[in-house]
Design an enzyme around this catalytic site. Structure first.
Site, mmCIF file in Angstrom:
data_model
loop_
_atom_site.group_PDB
_atom_site.id
_atom_site.type_symbol
_atom_site.label_atom_id
_atom_site.label_comp_id
_atom_site.label_asym_id
_atom_site.label_seq_id
_atom_site.Cartn_x
_atom_site.Cartn_y
_atom_site.Cartn_z
ATOM 1 N N ASP A 223 -4.811 0.136 7.840
ATOM 2 C CA ASP A 223 -3.608 0.971 7.908
ATOM 3 C C ASP A 223 -3.725 2.027 8.996
ATOM 4 O O ASP A 223 -2.784 2.252 9.765
ATOM 5 C CB ASP A 223 -3.387 1.632 6.546
ATOM 6 N N HIS B 30 2.514 9.845 -2.885
ATOM 7 C CA HIS B 30 2.985 8.454 -2.818
ATOM 8 C C HIS B 30 1.913 7.487 -3.321
ATOM 9 O O HIS B 30 2.227 6.394 -3.792
ATOM 10 C CB HIS B 30 3.448 8.075 -1.404
ATOM 11 N N HIS C 176 -6.010 3.667 -0.833
ATOM 12 C CA HIS C 176 -6.099 3.428 0.607
ATOM 13 C C HIS C 176 -6.138 4.713 1.437
ATOM 14 O O HIS C 176 -6.322 4.655 2.658
ATOM 15 C CB HIS C 176 -4.962 2.517 1.082
ATOM 16 N N HIS C 177 -5.990 5.879 0.797
ATOM 17 C CA HIS C 177 -6.160 7.150 1.510
ATOM 18 C C HIS C 177 -7.425 7.895 1.078
ATOM 19 O O HIS C 177 -7.623 9.046 1.478
ATOM 20 C CB HIS C 177 -4.933 8.043 1.312
ATOM 21 N N HIS D 268 0.799 -1.221 0.000
ATOM 22 C CA HIS D 268 0.000 0.000 0.000
ATOM 23 C C HIS D 268 0.836 1.277 0.000
ATOM 24 O O HIS D 268 0.448 2.290 -0.569
ATOM 25 C CB HIS D 268 -0.993 0.005 1.179
ATOM 26 N N ASP D 269 2.005 1.253 0.623
ATOM 27 C CA ASP D 269 2.839 2.460 0.701
ATOM 28 C C ASP D 269 4.115 2.374 -0.139
ATOM 29 O O ASP D 269 5.084 3.084 0.132
ATOM 30 C CB ASP D 269 3.216 2.748 2.153
ATOM 31 N N LYS E 153 6.162 5.393 -1.327
ATOM 32 C CA LYS E 153 7.029 6.176 -0.434
ATOM 33 C C LYS E 153 8.499 6.089 -0.831
ATOM 34 O O LYS E 153 9.308 6.905 -0.376
ATOM 35 C CB LYS E 153 6.866 5.711 1.016
#
Length: 394
Positions: free
Chosen positions: A329, A274, A300-301, A245-246, A249
């Site tokens: 998360d 990101h 996811h954000h 998911h990240d 970054k």
């Protein structure tokens, strides 16, 4: 009719040639279309049992690294592991010899192996083993990779014949080739999972997260998916994809990722990017797992009320995988200490989730979260950051 632990099913008849062909063709078609190792093992066991009319049939695989024989699926049993030289199956594999006996309790030739195998198992289960047949099988390099084991003939004679040995040898030859293919597929899939997980760890380590963060998010997402009554296959897919998911970054500067204070407006916009970076890294893959990971990284954000980023989509326009990972998360992020904040207490997190139900988070997922909370907390304890610290480094 199924057996209970003490009695065998009623007597049956050996298959005639036409029935035998039907069994072989039916199972050959099923096995050819199956790629999951556990399912191939079950189909192989079922095929062998039907071909020779036995009560039980087990397909054993040789684990050379652990020097063990194991069966993920055995009729009436869960996964079992034994030393590679234990029991009659151990003898057959060790000495590359097919064996069949009429009565496990009166046989003298293989008595030490029977005492260490079938007879000991009978004492533990209450089952009564009589006739036994074990046939090793090989991979394409000619190396022994396991064995078929059949227990208790169900016809009137209650004994396996030379013809049964011939039929099970045929099944064993086919098993070697099919299981080799399934094992290779399984190994490739496990390698893919490992790469995905490690890539997820790389993304998190840039912001000084531990690898346990991605483990916890993966497990939380899996539990939430099952709680939402998603299929086992979809739940497993999300569990494999959510660690990514990240991943975006990796392209965010350390000065922003690890800034201890509040981000400026420009820094926050850079941080938000990101999600787009992760999506662009993954979206062109033809692999189902990576395409799913692209969706998770991208969404996811996002928030249920449309006030998230990067696109500001809302409600069910956000993919269910994105909605699940969002909650997983945030739960882990709030409960973990980071460079810019202390870890929150559980009660504070739970209060926030109740307030954000229908705002930040999908209300149905929040409800499932509270239903699954005991299991989620067990995962949190099992993969706690404290448990992963090397005492020699402290």
């Amino acid at each position: 009719m199924e057996h209970d632990q003490f009695n065998l099913p009623s007597q049956k008849e050996d298959l005639d040639p036409q029935e035998m062909l039907r069994v072989i063709f039916d199972y050959a078609a099923k096995i050819a279309n199956e790629r999951t190792l556990d399912n191939v093992l079950m189909l192989m066991a079922d095929m062998g049992r039907e071909m020779i009319v036995s009560d039980r049939c087990t397909v054993w695989l040789l684990d050379t690294a652990k020097n063990e024989l194991w069966s993920k699926v055995a009729h009436g049993l869960d996964e079992i592991r034994i030393p590679s030289n234990a029991g009659l199956v151990g003898y057959a594999v060790t000495y590359d010899k097919a064996v069949f006996i009429d009565n496990a309790y009166t046989n003298e030739e293989y008595k030490p192996y029977l005492l260490n195998g079938a007879l000991r198992t009978d004492q533990q289960t209450g089952y009564r083993t009589k006739a036994l047949m074990v046939i090793p099988f090989r991979n394409s390099q000619g190396e022994i990779m396991g064995a078929y084991q059949a227990i208790n003939k169900l016809t009137a004679c209650e004994q396996f014949s030379d013809k049964d040995m011939e039929y099970l040898t045929l099944a064993a030859s086919y098993a070697g080739k099919s299981l080799e293919s399934a094992l290779l597929t399984s190994e490739i899939e496990e390698t893919q999972k490992e790469i995905i997980f490690r890539m997820g760890e790389i993304g998190e380590s840039r912001s000084q997260e531990t690898g346990n963060h991605v483990k916890r998010v993966a497990e939380y997402s899996y539990l939430l998916a099952l709680g939402l009554k998603m299929s086992q296959e979809d739940a497993e897919l999300l569990k494999m994809a959510s660690p990514m998911h990240d991943i975006g970054k990796v392209a965010i500067p350390d000065s922003v990722l690890n800034k201890p204070g509040k981000l400026t407006e420009d820094e926050f916009k850079l941080m938000q990017n990101h999600t787009v970076i992760g999506y662009n890294l993954l979206k062109n893959s033809k692999r189902h797992i990576l395409k799913t990971a692209a969706v998770v990284a991208y969404e996811h954000h996002e928030k249920w009320n449309g006030r998230g980023y990067p696109r500001g989509i809302s409600g069910e326009d956000i993919h269910i995988f994105g909605r699940i990972t969002a909650l997983a998360d945030v739960f882990d992020a709030l409960g973990s200490e980071r460079v810019y904040k202390k870890a929150w207490e559980l009660d504070r997190i739970l209060h926030l989730f109740k307030e954000e139900r229908g705002h930040h988070f999908d209300p149905q997922i929040v409800d499932v979260f509270f239903e699954q909370l005991p299991a989620i907390l067990r995962v949190r304890d099992e993969y706690s950051d404290a448990a992963s610290v090397d005492p020699d480094v402290v």
